[in-house]
Design a protein around this motif. Structure first.
Motif, PDB file in Angstrom:
ATOM      1  N   LEU A   1      -7.424 -12.449   5.114  1.00  0.00           N
ATOM      2  CA  LEU A   1      -8.296 -13.095   6.097  1.00  0.00           C
ATOM      3  C   LEU A   1      -8.211 -12.397   7.449  1.00  0.00           C
ATOM      4  CD1 LEU A   1      -7.956 -16.961   5.545  1.00  0.00           C
ATOM      5  CD2 LEU A   1     -10.062 -15.619   5.535  1.00  0.00           C
ATOM      6  N   ALA A   2      -6.992 -12.094   7.881  1.00  0.00           N
ATOM      7  CA  ALA A   2      -6.822 -11.434   9.175  1.00  0.00           C
ATOM      8  C   ALA A   2      -7.508 -10.072   9.197  1.00  0.00           C
ATOM      9  CB  ALA A   2      -5.335 -11.295   9.490  1.00  0.00           C
ATOM     10  N   ALA A   3      -7.367  -9.316   8.115  1.00  0.00           N
ATOM     11  CA  ALA A   3      -7.992  -7.995   8.053  1.00  0.00           C
ATOM     12  C   ALA A   3      -9.509  -8.099   8.118  1.00  0.00           C
ATOM     13  CB  ALA A   3      -7.557  -7.275   6.773  1.00  0.00           C
ATOM     14  N   ALA A   4     -10.081  -9.090   7.442  1.00  0.00           N
ATOM     15  CA  ALA A   4     -11.532  -9.262   7.469  1.00  0.00           C
ATOM     16  C   ALA A   4     -12.011  -9.649   8.856  1.00  0.00           C
ATOM     17  CB  ALA A   4     -11.942 -10.327   6.454  1.00  0.00           C
ATOM     18  N   ALA A   5     -11.244 -10.496   9.555  1.00  0.00           N
ATOM     19  CA  ALA A   5     -11.631 -10.903  10.904  1.00  0.00           C
ATOM     20  C   ALA A   5     -11.608  -9.711  11.861  1.00  0.00           C
ATOM     21  CB  ALA A   5     -10.697 -12.003  11.400  1.00  0.00           C
ATOM     22  N   VAL A   6     -10.569  -8.907  11.772  1.00  0.00           N
ATOM     23  CA  VAL A   6     -10.470  -7.724  12.634  1.00  0.00           C
ATOM     24  C   VAL A   6     -11.611  -6.753  12.331  1.00  0.00           C
ATOM     25  CG1 VAL A   6      -9.076  -5.675  13.119  1.00  0.00           C
ATOM     26  CG2 VAL A   6      -7.994  -7.934  13.002  1.00  0.00           C
ATOM     27  N   ALA A   7     -11.904  -6.546  11.056  1.00  0.00           N
ATOM     28  CA  ALA A   7     -12.985  -5.635  10.679  1.00  0.00           C
ATOM     29  C   ALA A   7     -14.332  -6.139  11.192  1.00  0.00           C
ATOM     30  CB  ALA A   7     -13.025  -5.481   9.156  1.00  0.00           C
ATOM     31  N   ALA A   8     -14.544  -7.447  11.179  1.00  0.00           N
ATOM     32  CA  ALA A   8     -15.810  -8.005  11.658  1.00  0.00           C
ATOM     33  C   ALA A   8     -15.972  -7.786  13.157  1.00  0.00           C
ATOM     34  CB  ALA A   8     -15.870  -9.494  11.332  1.00  0.00           C
ATOM     35  N   ALA A   9     -14.907  -8.004  13.922  1.00  0.00           N
ATOM     36  CA  ALA A   9     -14.977  -7.780  15.370  1.00  0.00           C
ATOM     37  C   ALA A   9     -15.232  -6.307  15.673  1.00  0.00           C
ATOM     38  CB  ALA A   9     -13.689  -8.254  16.033  1.00  0.00           C
TER      39      ALA A   9
ATOM     40  N   LEU B   1      -7.168 -14.597  -0.899  1.00  0.00           N
ATOM     41  CA  LEU B   1      -8.066 -13.493  -1.240  1.00  0.00           C
ATOM     42  C   LEU B   1      -9.026 -13.167  -0.112  1.00  0.00           C
ATOM     43  CD1 LEU B   1      -9.006 -14.374  -4.946  1.00  0.00           C
ATOM     44  CD2 LEU B   1      -7.242 -12.804  -4.105  1.00  0.00           C
ATOM     45  N   GLY B   2      -9.098 -14.040   0.887  1.00  0.00           N
ATOM     46  CA  GLY B   2     -10.007 -13.800   2.009  1.00  0.00           C
ATOM     47  C   GLY B   2     -11.452 -13.738   1.564  1.00  0.00           C
ATOM     48  N   THR B   3     -12.167 -12.732   2.028  1.00  0.00           N
ATOM     49  CA  THR B   3     -13.584 -12.592   1.697  1.00  0.00           C
ATOM     50  C   THR B   3     -13.813 -12.004   0.313  1.00  0.00           C
ATOM     51  OG1 THR B   3     -13.610 -10.463   2.860  1.00  0.00           O
ATOM     52  CG2 THR B   3     -14.311 -12.400   4.110  1.00  0.00           C
ATOM     53  N   ALA B   4     -12.729 -11.630  -0.385  1.00  0.00           N
ATOM     54  CA  ALA B   4     -12.875 -11.107  -1.745  1.00  0.00           C
ATOM     55  C   ALA B   4     -13.052 -12.221  -2.770  1.00  0.00           C
ATOM     56  CB  ALA B   4     -11.652 -10.259  -2.118  1.00  0.00           C
TER      57      ALA B   4
END
Length: 398
Positions: free
Chosen positions: A301-309, A328-331
């Motif tokens: 989740l943290a990785a997806a949030a950073v990538a979105a920003a 799994l976050g966005t996966a």
């Protein structure tokens, strides 16, 4: 309702211009809520507007004053709620959740939901299918609804805090209602496939997550004698009495609330049983502190949030992600980025269910702002006089 009727109705509202757009939310809930219930809640909201504005300013004043005290800085307050924070030669200006970080162009891009989604998709982020449409040409949006099933309808730009957002739109009639509800806020609308799972909101600053909460839809609890409208009014009075520390937004009786109630076999004049919990919205933005839980996000989740920003070029952003499986976050199937906000509210990380879970995100933000300005000479605003506006302030965090 037939498709042709829906198209004619929406085009008629478009031809009516701003006057028709202003009254359309009342038409959106016709048959779902009685007029007396609507009037009671709207009257409360109207009378509470100034009180809410004062509460919001006070809450943010305390947040920044506490962050400044911990940073060894001073705060001077000026007109219209502007705060000047100074430490040595470093000075920065803040106003509630507004800070000196991102550029106007990036802020404008992020405020356009369709454009922002396009950027996120180019960055490899899973975003939900969406379509922008005007009321003058609703046909493609109706086709979108038929293809995707359960959808969300919202204004295309220019709003926040869930204004004009309707979830769980599945039928042609509900789509028309949702469009009428949203068009008051913006002449262009967006329909998007509704994502699955719980919502996680992560605050990203310079490529790192500095705070995260899991948000639930707002609810009230029945007492066996009060109607749902009575319970909504009582919950709003409780929040107002708390001075903004139980949430900076009040519950409303708009279309999202009416459809949420209908899905539970209820209406605004229903009387829930004693102890019965009733959801009063699907959109989570108007939740209270009890609906907001501080969490440590999974690495995915943290990785997806950073990538979105990063995809939008934002230094500061809140990233909202819905996922049925947080690990799994966005996966996870059905998961995706709901929205990225470029002027994120900070109080969601202070007003949480467990007081021990408060995340002082303003501390991290203020540290960055002041460190960057230690070598940059910024003119200070002139203090009006001792003891008045512009005096140094301090206080505890909300």
């Amino acid at each position: 309702m037939r498709r042709g009727t829906a198209v004619r109705l929406l085009r008629g509202v478009a031809r009516g211009g701003r006057p028709a757009r202003l009254v359309s939310p009342a038409a959106a809930v016709r048959g779902l809520s009685g007029l007396p219930d609507l009037r009671r809640v709207r009257s409360q909201l109207a009378h509470a507007k100034e009180q809410l504005e004062d509460a919001r300013a006070a809450v943010y004043r305390d947040v920044w004053a506490a962050a400044a005290e911990r940073a060894g800085a001073e705060v001077c307050e000026f007109e219209s709620g502007f705060l000047q924070v100074t430490r040595g030669s470093a000075t920065t200006l803040v106003r509630e959740n507004l800070v000196e970080l991102d550029t106007p162009a990036v802020l404008e891009l992020t405020g356009d939901r369709v454009a922002a989604n396009a950027y996120l998709a180019r960055g490899g982020l899973p975003v939900t299918d969406s379509l922008r449409f005007p009321l003058t040409d609703p046909g493609p949006a109706l086709d979108f609804l038929r293809t995707h099933g359960r959808c969300v309808v919202k204004p295309a730009y220019g709003t926040g805090a869930g204004a004009g957002v309707t979830c769980d739109v599945e039928t042609l009639e509900d789509f028309v209602r949702a469009a009428l509800s949203a068009v008051r806020h913006c002449p262009e609308l967006v329909v998007e496939r509704q994502l699955e799972g719980t919502e996680h909101r992560m605050l990203v600053l310079d490529g790192a997550v500095v705070g995260a909460v899991r948000r639930s839809p707002p609810s009230v609890v029945g007492d066996g004698s009060s109607t749902v409208t009575d319970l909504i009014l009582a919950e709003n009075r409780r929040r107002l009495a708390a001075g903004g520390r139980e949430g900076l937004f009040l519950l409303q009786l708009g279309l999202d609330a009416c459809l949420t109630l209908r899905g539970q076999g209820l209406s605004p004049d229903s009387v829930p049983g004693d102890g019965q919990r009733v959801l009063v919205a699907r959109a989570v933005n108007t939740g209270a502190a009890a609906d907001c839980e501080a969490v440590r996000p999974s690495p995915a989740l943290a990785a997806a949030a950073v990538a979105a920003a990063r995809a939008l070029g934002l230094r500061l952003a809140s990233v909202e992600i819905a996922t049925p499986e947080p690990d799994l976050g966005t996966a996870a199937p059905g998961a995706g980025v709901i929205e990225v906000n470029s002027t994120p509210g900070l109080t969601y990380h202070y007003h949480v269910r467990d007081p021990d879970g408060v995340q002082p995100v303003a501390d991290a933000l203020l540290d960055v702002l002041l460190r960057e300005r230690e070598t940059v000479r910024v003119p200070r605003l002139r203090v009006s006089g001792p003891g008045g506006r512009g005096a140094t302030t301090s206080g505890d965090a909300a």
